[in-house]
Design an enzyme around this catalytic site. Structure first.
Site, PDB file in Angstrom:
ATOM      1  N   GLY A 176      -1.148   1.351   9.568  1.00 14.54           N
ATOM      2  CA  GLY A 176      -1.355   1.289   8.701  1.00 14.54           C
ATOM      3  C   GLY A 176      -2.774   1.811   8.925  1.00 14.54           C
ATOM      4  N   TYR A 211     -11.660 -10.037   9.493  1.00 13.93           N
ATOM      5  CA  TYR A 211     -12.675 -11.094   9.630  1.00 13.93           C
ATOM      6  C   TYR A 211     -12.794 -12.727   9.173  1.00 13.93           C
ATOM      7  CZ  TYR A 211     -10.434 -10.033   4.993  1.00 13.93           C
ATOM      8  OH  TYR A 211     -10.014 -10.131   3.733  1.00 13.93           O
ATOM      9  N   LEU A 247     -11.274  -4.855  12.983  1.00 15.57           N
ATOM     10  CA  LEU A 247     -11.147  -4.718  11.246  1.00 15.57           C
ATOM     11  C   LEU A 247     -10.879  -6.163  10.568  1.00 15.57           C
ATOM     12  CD1 LEU A 247      -9.160  -1.688  11.218  1.00 15.57           C
ATOM     13  CD2 LEU A 247     -11.602  -1.734  11.177  1.00 15.57           C
ATOM     14  N   ASN A 287      -4.985   1.681  -1.603  1.00 13.22           N
ATOM     15  CA  ASN A 287      -5.499   0.338  -1.789  1.00 13.22           C
ATOM     16  C   ASN A 287      -6.456   0.435  -3.320  1.00 13.22           C
ATOM     17  OD1 ASN A 287      -7.944   1.641  -0.742  1.00 13.22           O
ATOM     18  ND2 ASN A 287      -8.445   0.050   0.124  1.00 13.22           N
ATOM     19  N   LYS A 326       0.812  -1.282  -0.048  1.00 11.25           N
ATOM     20  CA  LYS A 326      -0.026   0.241   0.193  1.00 11.25           C
ATOM     21  C   LYS A 326       0.705   1.509   0.248  1.00 11.25           C
ATOM     22  CE  LYS A 326      -3.882  -1.837   2.340  1.00 11.25           C
ATOM     23  NZ  LYS A 326      -5.452  -1.781   3.310  1.00 11.25           N
ATOM     24  N   GLY A 365     -14.853  -6.876  10.859  1.00  9.99           N
ATOM     25  CA  GLY A 365     -14.495  -6.503   9.588  1.00  9.99           C
ATOM     26  C   GLY A 365     -14.958  -7.177   7.856  1.00  9.99           C
ATOM     27  N   ASP A 390     -10.324   2.381   2.282  1.00 13.18           N
ATOM     28  CA  ASP A 390     -10.480   1.918   3.457  1.00 13.18           C
ATOM     29  C   ASP A 390     -11.203   1.986   5.201  1.00 13.18           C
ATOM     30  OD1 ASP A 390      -9.009  -0.366   2.872  1.00 13.18           O
ATOM     31  OD2 ASP A 390      -6.860   0.060   3.744  1.00 13.18           O
ATOM     32  N   ARG A 402       0.177  -0.017  22.067  1.00 14.28           N
ATOM     33  CA  ARG A 402       1.006  -1.166  22.684  1.00 14.28           C
ATOM     34  C   ARG A 402       2.108   0.021  23.004  1.00 14.28           C
ATOM     35  NH1 ARG A 402       2.716  -6.495  20.561  1.00 14.28           N
ATOM     36  NH2 ARG A 402       2.962  -5.709  18.731  1.00 14.28           N
TER      37      ARG A 402
HETATM   38  P1  NDP Z   1       0.253  -2.948  11.276  1.00 14.94           P
HETATM   39  O1  NDP Z   1       1.049  -4.247  11.246  1.00 14.94           O
HETATM   40  O2  NDP Z   1       0.248  -1.571   9.965  1.00 14.94           O
HETATM   41  O3  NDP Z   1      -0.325  -2.600  12.459  1.00 14.94           O
HETATM   42  C1  NDP Z   1      -0.627  -3.220  13.777  1.00 14.94           C
HETATM   43  C2  NDP Z   1      -0.957  -2.822  14.887  1.00 14.94           C
HETATM   44  O4  NDP Z   1      -0.956  -3.536  15.843  1.00 14.94           O
HETATM   45  C3  NDP Z   1       0.406  -1.562  15.360  1.00 14.94           C
HETATM   46  O5  NDP Z   1      -0.427  -0.662  16.346  1.00 14.94           O
HETATM   47  C4  NDP Z   1       0.669  -2.823  16.661  1.00 14.94           C
HETATM   48  O6  NDP Z   1       1.674  -2.203  18.226  1.00 14.94           O
HETATM   49  C5  NDP Z   1      -0.849  -3.327  16.793  1.00 14.94           C
HETATM   50  N1  NDP Z   1      -0.490  -4.552  17.378  1.00 14.94           N
HETATM   51  C6  NDP Z   1       0.546  -6.350  16.956  1.00 14.94           C
HETATM   52  N2  NDP Z   1       0.224  -6.696  17.866  1.00 14.94           N
HETATM   53  C7  NDP Z   1      -0.698  -6.790  19.003  1.00 14.94           C
HETATM   54  C8  NDP Z   1      -0.054  -7.154  19.995  1.00 14.94           C
HETATM   55  N3  NDP Z   1      -0.783  -8.857  20.362  1.00 14.94           N
HETATM   56  N4  NDP Z   1      -1.025  -5.812  21.643  1.00 14.94           N
HETATM   57  C9  NDP Z   1      -1.428  -5.091  21.076  1.00 14.94           C
HETATM   58  N5  NDP Z   1      -1.164  -4.631  19.953  1.00 14.94           N
HETATM   59  C10 NDP Z   1      -1.279  -5.160  19.000  1.00 14.94           C
HETATM   60  O7  NDP Z   1      -0.992  -3.532  10.632  1.00 14.94           O
HETATM   61  P2  NDP Z   1      -2.753  -2.888  10.119  1.00 14.94           P
HETATM   62  O8  NDP Z   1      -2.659  -1.671  10.755  1.00 14.94           O
HETATM   63  O9  NDP Z   1      -2.442  -2.649   8.384  1.00 14.94           O
HETATM   64  O10 NDP Z   1      -3.487  -3.663  10.081  1.00 14.94           O
HETATM   65  C11 NDP Z   1      -4.300  -4.382  11.108  1.00 14.94           C
HETATM   66  C12 NDP Z   1      -5.354  -4.953  11.031  1.00 14.94           C
HETATM   67  O11 NDP Z   1      -6.297  -4.634  10.685  1.00 14.94           O
HETATM   68  C13 NDP Z   1      -5.399  -6.603  10.583  1.00 14.94           C
HETATM   69  O12 NDP Z   1      -5.649  -7.252  11.241  1.00 14.94           O
HETATM   70  C14 NDP Z   1      -5.782  -5.952   9.212  1.00 14.94           C
HETATM   71  O13 NDP Z   1      -6.023  -7.875   9.293  1.00 14.94           O
HETATM   72  C15 NDP Z   1      -7.529  -5.716   9.234  1.00 14.94           C
HETATM   73  N6  NDP Z   1      -7.296  -4.304   8.431  1.00 14.94           N
HETATM   74  C16 NDP Z   1      -8.828  -4.761   7.907  1.00 14.94           C
HETATM   75  C17 NDP Z   1      -9.284  -4.286   6.881  1.00 14.94           C
HETATM   76  C18 NDP Z   1     -10.889  -5.069   6.172  1.00 14.94           C
HETATM   77  O14 NDP Z   1     -11.192  -4.580   5.076  1.00 14.94           O
HETATM   78  N7  NDP Z   1     -12.085  -5.296   7.222  1.00 14.94           N
HETATM   79  C19 NDP Z   1      -8.426  -2.739   5.841  1.00 14.94           C
HETATM   80  C20 NDP Z   1      -7.078  -3.016   6.244  1.00 14.94           C
HETATM   81  C21 NDP Z   1      -7.366  -4.380   7.867  1.00 14.94           C
HETATM   82  P3  NDP Z   1       2.847  -1.799  18.041  1.00 14.94           P
HETATM   83  O15 NDP Z   1       3.052  -0.342  16.916  1.00 14.94           O
HETATM   84  O16 NDP Z   1       3.126  -1.423  19.130  1.00 14.94           O
HETATM   85  O17 NDP Z   1       3.346  -2.683  17.104  1.00 14.94           O
END
Ligand code: NDP
Length: 267
Positions: free
Chosen positions: A129, A215, A213, A86, A65, A236, A101, A151
């Site tokens: 993201g 699904y 988010l 996207n 992306k 989601g 999104d 976190r």
């Molecule tokens: P990123 O990798 O960019 O970010 C991940 C985030 O999750 C960070 O804030 C990270 O925290 C946090 N995180 C990861 N593991 C843990 C944990 N065990 N406990 C607490 N916080 C945690 O991912 P994205 O933002 O791209 O995606 C996030 C979710 O959104 C995914 O599940 C993706 O599938 C879903 N999604 C769904 C869409 C839809 O159409 N339904 C569209 C886009 C995304 P830290 O900063 O501390 O590492």
């Protein structure tokens, strides 16, 4: 026949071809929509080769992306603030970059689930993201306050600052989430992918609408929300279909019937 597709790595799991095939059927358009596995270091050349074959547009998923953002020659405000693209529409020599999104999430909440965000207190878990992509469309719905808990607190604080021109935002660590209930909790962490639940106070879910988010399965966040008296618990899938519909409309100017497709995918 107009040609579209989705780039990702991996991509085998993508539901987008099924969704777009249904949209095409509904609207009577003759389109093809392929899954394209681009090499991790080869998105730009794969995308250009698809464009040279006459493609009218394409979607982009993980991990491309941000590269798609750099590939676009023009960006919508949503794409600019998200820092990620996207959806690309090929318009002559121009590549128009959009991020659907956040629009997808808002359309699912507001139109499908009948949830107004106006004057609501919204808590988002995660500052990656996906959170960056949904913030502007959520803030445009005029919530009372939008809180981002992550976190790594510094990422939440930075995101809250970056979007403070668009509404009342604040960022903090997951540990600072109090037991005080909020109206809506959105899980935008990737914790569900690892079968985990972000570590937050249970009381915050009491009476809240909880939306993951992710699904495709019952997630730990959804189980946590149910166990802690949430008013409504959703995954989601609706957002996925709505972000696809917004892309379809961006390309073809036709609005598909999303509810029929969500129903089909849930069955
Ligand atoms: P990123 O990798 O960019 O970010 C991940 C985030 O999750 C960070 O804030 C990270 O925290 C946090 N995180 C990861 N593991 C843990 C944990 N065990 N406990 C607490 N916080 C945690 O991912 P994205 O933002 O791209 O995606 C996030 C979710 O959104 C995914 O599940 C993706 O599938 C879903 N999604 C769904 C869409 C839809 O159409 N339904 C569209 C886009 C995304 P830290 O900063 O501390 O590492």
């Amino acid at each position: 026949m107009e040609r579209y597709g989705v780039f990702g790595n991996p991509i085998a799991h993508s539901l987008s071809p099924v969704i777009h095939a249904q949209f095409a059927k509904q609207t009577g358009l003759d389109i093809s929509y392929d899954k394209i596995l681009a090499p991790v270091d080869g998105f730009s050349s794969s995308a250009h080769s698809f464009i040279n074959q006459g493609a009218k547009g394409f979607n982009i998923t993980v991990p491309f992306k941000i590269e798609a953002f750099n590939l676009a020659t023009q960006l919508s405000l949503n794409a600019k603030t998200a820092g990620a693209v996207n959806t690309i529409k090929v318009d002559g020599d121009e590549l128009l970059g959009e991020n659907t999104d956040g629009i997808g999430l808002v359309n699912d909440l507001v139109n499908n689930l009948d949830i107004s965000l106006k004057n609501k207190v919204v808590l988002i878990l995660g500052a990656g993201g996906a959170t960056r992509g949904i913030l502007l469309p959520l803030l445009k719905q005029s919530p009372e306050r939008l809180m981002i808990a992550n976190r790594t607190a510094s990422r939440a604080i930075q995101l809250a600052k970056d979007f403070s021109d668009y509404g009342k935002t604040c960022g903090f660590s997951l540990e600072k989430v109090k037991h005080d209930p909020v109206d809506i909790i959105i899980n935008a962490t990737s914790a569900s992918l690892d079968g985990q639940m972000p570590n937050i106070a249970n009381g915050v879910a009491n009476g809240a609408i909880c939306y993951d988010l992710m699904y495709g399965e019952q997630t730990p966040f959804m189980n946590w929300a149910k166990a802690n008296n949430a008013k409504m618990v959703m995954d989601g899938l609706g957002m996925l279909v709505e972000q696809a519909a917004a892309a379809f409309k961006f390309w073809t100017e036709k609005q598909p019937n999303t509810q029929a497709v969500i129903k089909h995918l849930r069955s």
